[in-house]
Design a protein around this motif. Structure first.
Motif, PDB file in Angstrom:
ATOM      1  N   CYS A 158      39.608  40.220  30.749  1.00 30.74           N
ATOM      2  CA  CYS A 158      39.145  41.088  31.832  1.00 30.74           C
ATOM      3  C   CYS A 158      39.420  40.418  33.171  1.00 30.74           C
ATOM      4  N   ASP A 159      40.677  40.379  33.568  1.00 31.59           N
ATOM      5  CA  ASP A 159      41.046  39.848  34.875  1.00 31.59           C
ATOM      6  C   ASP A 159      42.394  40.417  35.282  1.00 31.59           C
ATOM      7  N   ALA A 160      42.957  39.899  36.337  1.00 30.83           N
ATOM      8  CA  ALA A 160      44.197  40.471  36.869  1.00 30.83           C
ATOM      9  C   ALA A 160      45.369  40.355  35.899  1.00 30.83           C
ATOM     10  N   SER A 161      45.220  39.540  34.892  1.00 32.36           N
ATOM     11  CA  SER A 161      46.331  39.387  33.947  1.00 32.36           C
ATOM     12  C   SER A 161      46.591  40.662  33.151  1.00 32.36           C
ATOM     13  N   ALA A 177      53.118  36.498  44.508  1.00 32.96           N
ATOM     14  CA  ALA A 177      52.639  35.160  44.818  1.00 32.96           C
ATOM     15  C   ALA A 177      51.131  35.130  45.067  1.00 32.96           C
ATOM     16  N   VAL A 178      50.617  36.052  45.885  1.00 32.16           N
ATOM     17  CA  VAL A 178      49.192  36.017  46.238  1.00 32.16           C
ATOM     18  C   VAL A 178      48.359  36.801  45.224  1.00 32.16           C
ATOM     19  N   HIS A 179      48.921  37.855  44.651  1.00 33.62           N
ATOM     20  CA  HIS A 179      48.201  38.693  43.704  1.00 33.62           C
ATOM     21  C   HIS A 179      48.939  38.708  42.377  1.00 33.62           C
ATOM     22  N   PRO A 180      48.920  37.603  41.661  1.00 37.48           N
ATOM     23  CA  PRO A 180      49.624  37.575  40.389  1.00 37.48           C
ATOM     24  C   PRO A 180      48.916  38.424  39.343  1.00 37.48           C
ATOM     25  N   LEU A 206      48.766  44.453  45.562  1.00 35.21           N
ATOM     26  CA  LEU A 206      47.664  44.910  46.396  1.00 35.21           C
ATOM     27  C   LEU A 206      46.449  44.028  46.147  1.00 35.21           C
ATOM     28  N   PRO A 207      45.513  43.968  47.091  1.00 34.50           N
ATOM     29  CA  PRO A 207      44.270  43.244  46.835  1.00 34.50           C
ATOM     30  C   PRO A 207      43.559  43.835  45.608  1.00 34.50           C
ATOM     31  N   PRO A 208      43.312  43.040  44.570  1.00 40.04           N
ATOM     32  CA  PRO A 208      42.836  43.615  43.310  1.00 40.04           C
ATOM     33  C   PRO A 208      41.342  43.487  43.045  1.00 40.04           C
ATOM     34  N   THR A 209      40.578  42.887  43.975  1.00 38.66           N
ATOM     35  CA  THR A 209      39.200  42.537  43.637  1.00 38.66           C
ATOM     36  C   THR A 209      38.371  43.759  43.251  1.00 38.66           C
ATOM     37  N   LEU A 210      38.483  44.845  43.999  1.00 38.16           N
ATOM     38  CA  LEU A 210      37.702  46.045  43.670  1.00 38.16           C
ATOM     39  C   LEU A 210      38.092  46.583  42.283  1.00 38.16           C
ATOM     40  N   THR A 211      39.379  46.577  42.001  1.00 36.44           N
ATOM     41  CA  THR A 211      39.857  47.010  40.675  1.00 36.44           C
ATOM     42  C   THR A 211      39.276  46.131  39.578  1.00 36.44           C
ATOM     43  N   LEU A 212      39.222  44.813  39.828  1.00 32.95           N
ATOM     44  CA  LEU A 212      38.721  43.895  38.806  1.00 32.95           C
ATOM     45  C   LEU A 212      37.221  44.049  38.607  1.00 32.95           C
ATOM     46  N   LEU A 213      36.500  44.356  39.666  1.00 33.32           N
ATOM     47  CA  LEU A 213      35.060  44.605  39.526  1.00 33.32           C
ATOM     48  C   LEU A 213      34.810  45.847  38.664  1.00 33.32           C
TER      49      LEU A 213
HETATM   50  C1  LIG Z   1      44.402  33.338  49.806  1.00 29.17           C
HETATM   51  C2  LIG Z   1      44.016  34.562  48.995  1.00 29.17           C
HETATM   52  C3  LIG Z   1      43.392  35.617  49.615  1.00 29.17           C
HETATM   53  C4  LIG Z   1      43.031  36.753  48.900  1.00 29.17           C
HETATM   54  N1  LIG Z   1      42.403  37.774  49.528  1.00 29.17           N
HETATM   55  C5  LIG Z   1      42.035  38.877  48.852  1.00 29.17           C
HETATM   56  C6  LIG Z   1      41.348  39.963  49.489  1.00 29.17           C
HETATM   57  O1  LIG Z   1      41.073  39.929  50.700  1.00 29.17           O
HETATM   58  N2  LIG Z   1      41.021  41.050  48.739  1.00 29.17           N
HETATM   59  C7  LIG Z   1      41.333  41.119  47.396  1.00 29.17           C
HETATM   60  O2  LIG Z   1      41.007  42.120  46.760  1.00 29.17           O
HETATM   61  N3  LIG Z   1      41.981  40.114  46.787  1.00 29.17           N
HETATM   62  C8  LIG Z   1      42.334  38.980  47.463  1.00 29.17           C
HETATM   63  N4  LIG Z   1      42.991  37.973  46.831  1.00 29.17           N
HETATM   64  C9  LIG Z   1      43.353  38.100  45.431  1.00 29.17           C
HETATM   65  C10 LIG Z   1      42.173  37.931  44.514  1.00 29.17           C
HETATM   66  O3  LIG Z   1      41.327  36.904  44.972  1.00 29.17           O
HETATM   67  C11 LIG Z   1      42.680  37.521  43.146  1.00 29.17           C
HETATM   68  O4  LIG Z   1      43.821  38.236  42.771  1.00 29.17           O
HETATM   69  C12 LIG Z   1      41.576  37.781  42.116  1.00 29.17           C
HETATM   70  O5  LIG Z   1      40.502  36.913  42.382  1.00 29.17           O
HETATM   71  C13 LIG Z   1      42.095  37.529  40.723  1.00 29.17           C
HETATM   72  O6  LIG Z   1      40.982  37.636  39.863  1.00 29.17           O
HETATM   73  P1  LIG Z   1      41.055  37.070  38.393  1.00 29.17           P
HETATM   74  O7  LIG Z   1      39.712  37.279  37.795  1.00 29.17           O
HETATM   75  O8  LIG Z   1      42.237  37.637  37.686  1.00 29.17           O
HETATM   76  O9  LIG Z   1      41.398  35.525  38.574  1.00 29.17           O
HETATM   77  P2  LIG Z   1      40.526  34.398  39.300  1.00 29.17           P
HETATM   78  O10 LIG Z   1      39.587  34.954  40.334  1.00 29.17           O
HETATM   79  O11 LIG Z   1      41.532  33.346  39.682  1.00 29.17           O
HETATM   80  O12 LIG Z   1      39.599  33.889  38.135  1.00 29.17           O
HETATM   81  C14 LIG Z   1      40.119  33.093  37.097  1.00 29.17           C
HETATM   82  C15 LIG Z   1      38.972  32.235  36.609  1.00 29.17           C
HETATM   83  O13 LIG Z   1      39.360  31.585  35.408  1.00 29.17           O
HETATM   84  C16 LIG Z   1      38.974  30.252  35.507  1.00 29.17           C
HETATM   85  N5  LIG Z   1      39.868  29.517  34.623  1.00 29.17           N
HETATM   86  C17 LIG Z   1      41.177  29.264  34.804  1.00 29.17           C
HETATM   87  N6  LIG Z   1      41.658  28.558  33.770  1.00 29.17           N
HETATM   88  C18 LIG Z   1      40.615  28.374  32.931  1.00 29.17           C
HETATM   89  C19 LIG Z   1      40.471  27.725  31.679  1.00 29.17           C
HETATM   90  N7  LIG Z   1      41.484  27.137  31.065  1.00 29.17           N
HETATM   91  N8  LIG Z   1      39.269  27.737  31.087  1.00 29.17           N
HETATM   92  C20 LIG Z   1      38.228  28.333  31.686  1.00 29.17           C
HETATM   93  N9  LIG Z   1      38.290  28.994  32.862  1.00 29.17           N
HETATM   94  C21 LIG Z   1      39.481  28.991  33.465  1.00 29.17           C
HETATM   95  C22 LIG Z   1      39.104  29.864  36.955  1.00 29.17           C
HETATM   96  O14 LIG Z   1      38.275  28.752  37.258  1.00 29.17           O
HETATM   97  C23 LIG Z   1      38.607  31.131  37.630  1.00 29.17           C
HETATM   98  O15 LIG Z   1      37.208  31.136  37.817  1.00 29.17           O
HETATM   99  C24 LIG Z   1      43.329  36.823  47.517  1.00 29.17           C
HETATM  100  C25 LIG Z   1      43.952  35.732  46.906  1.00 29.17           C
HETATM  101  C26 LIG Z   1      44.290  34.625  47.601  1.00 29.17           C
HETATM  102  C27 LIG Z   1      44.929  33.452  46.895  1.00 29.17           C
END
Ligand SMILES: Cc1cc2nc3c(=O)[nH]c(=O)nc-3n(C[C@H](O)[C@H](O)[C@H](O)COP(=O)(O)OP(=O)(O)OC[C@H]3O[C@@H](n4cnc5c(N)ncnc54)[C@H](O)[C@@H]3O)c2cc1C
Length: 67
Positions: free
Chosen positions: A29-32, A2-5, A40-47
């Protein structure tokens, strides 16, 4: 999760080791791309993943400039 899809565009399934897909010059290049349920918190992995892809893209453009 739910929080870290993740895992909707799995590495080794839809994207290859260069984070590319079947469409030229389209990278993911994202969590997908995380291939397994993460939980797990994925931000460091994604960076680090972004850094990894940046190197690949920089090597590609350097190769293109030499041609
Ligand atoms: C409440 C909460 C707390 C969290 N705390 C932590 C933490 O403490 N430490 C940690 O490591 N992780 C944490 N996470 C998890 C982490 O923030 C996310 O898993 C991570 O940001 C996912 O990165 P991402 O790049 O895959 O997706 P996102 O960061 O969601 O980036 C997706 C991007 O795509 C953009 N986008 C979406 N659809 C489109 C479209 N159709 N066209 C163009 N752009 C689009 C969005 O605007 C967004 O900028 C937390 C998550 C939540 C919800």
């Amino acid at each position: 999760m739910a929080v870290h899809p993740g895992g909707t565009v799995r590495l080794g399934d839809i994207v290859d080791q260069n984070l590319g897909c079947r469409y030229p010059n389209l990278h993911v290049c994202d969590a997908s791309v995380i291939p397994e349920p993460w939980g797990l918190p994925p931000t460091l992995t994604l960076l680090t993943l972004a850094r990894y892809l940046a190197r690949i893209l920089a090597q590609g453009s350097a190769t293109a400039e030499r041609k």
